[in-house]
Design an enzyme around this catalytic site. Structure first.
Site, short mmCIF file in Angstrom:
data_model
loop_
_atom_site.label_atom_id
_atom_site.label_comp_id
_atom_site.label_asym_id
_atom_site.label_seq_id
_atom_site.Cartn_x
_atom_site.Cartn_y
_atom_site.Cartn_z
CG HIS A 10 -37.67 -42.21 72.68
ND1 HIS A 10 -38.50 -41.52 73.52
CD2 HIS A 10 -36.45 -41.58 72.76
CE1 HIS A 10 -37.85 -40.52 74.09
NE2 HIS A 10 -36.59 -40.54 73.65
CD GLU A 24 -34.58 -39.32 71.26
OE1 GLU A 24 -33.87 -39.61 72.25
OE2 GLU A 24 -35.56 -38.55 71.32
CG HIS A 79 -32.10 -41.21 74.88
ND1 HIS A 79 -33.46 -41.19 74.89
CD2 HIS A 79 -31.72 -42.11 75.82
CE1 HIS A 79 -33.92 -42.05 75.79
NE2 HIS A 79 -32.87 -42.63 76.38
CD GLU A 142 -30.43 -36.88 75.20
OE1 GLU A 142 -30.62 -37.03 73.98
OE2 GLU A 142 -31.35 -36.92 76.04
#
Length: 241
Positions: A10, A24, A79, A142
């Site tokens: 992102h 995030e 992430h 993640e």
């Protein structure tokens, strides 16, 4: 020289998952910068390249294109998760992953979960762009859930971020077989006993002491101007007599 590509997910106009006061993109960038700093500081013959080092937006294709052009030995996309109920940690490889990607996932997953602890959601395979379009072994991590209260509280702790960074560094180093840098040991200076003359000065010290120029005490001590003055005075008296 091994080249590691770290992709902070992102960024810029794309915050990623947002909840509990966490974006995030911020966690991803913090972890990515930490991995670069620590991996290059601790291990020999490795350079870490970043998709982004600031809060900017990048298309997915730009991220993988740059990594492929750099000829990186591996890629890890960082992430945080959302929508997972109880939270936890998980990793992803491509559904048709190479053996290199499978081994990288195993090394990363094992190292990170050992540092982070908590719920292990397992090693998974998905058709995700970052692991599909990368020409090198690639894994997407993640790291906890921003919308799970307990996980969000963890992500706000420096010690937890440090554990996530450490796990990534250890997993990457293990996969690549990196060698830690050797720290130069500075020799410890031995303090001398000022009450004992050095071997090379024993005879001279005995002679000047017997002649009364010195009082025989503290041969290894430094001399002040006033002490030197006292010695000169004694010397002059000897000469005059």
């Amino acid at each position: 020289m091994k080249t590691v590509w770290i992709d902070a997910g992102h960024g810029g106009k794309d915050p990623g998952a947002v909840a509990n006061g966490i974006q995030e993109k911020d966690i991803a960038l913090k972890v990515s910068l930490g991995i670069k700093q620590r991996l290059e500081a601790v291990y020999e013959d490795v350079q870490v390249l970043l998709s982004r080092s600031t809060d900017v937006f990048l298309e997915l294709r730009d991220r993988t294109s740059k990594a492929n052009a750099a000829g990186a030995d591996l890629l890890v996309s960082i992430h945080c998760n959302a929508g997972g109920g109880k939270g936890g940690f998980e990793t992803f490889r491509y559904t048709k992953a190479s053996q290199g990607s499978i081994k990288l996932q195993e090394a990363l997953h094992k190292a990170i979960i050992s540092k982070l602890g908590g719920i292990d959601r397992g090693q998974k395979a998905e058709n995700l762009h970052m692991v599909r379009e990368s020409k090198m072994p690639a894994v997407l991590t993640e790291n906890l859930f921003v919308d799970v209260g307990a996980n969000a509280d963890q992500l706000k702790q420096a010690s937890v971020i440090d554990a996530i960074i450490d796990g990534h560094v250890q997993g990457i180093a293990s996969y690549l077989g990196l060698v830690k840098k050797v720290k130069e040991e500075k020799p410890v200076a031995q303090e001398r006993d000022i009450n004992v003359p050095s071997k090379w000065a024993e005879t001279t010290w005995k002679e000047v002491t017997e002649k009364g120029y010195f009082d025989g005490k503290r041969p290894g001590a430094t001399v002040t101007r006033e002490e030197l003055g006292a010695v000169v005075s004694r010397l002059l008296k000897k000469v005059e007599s």
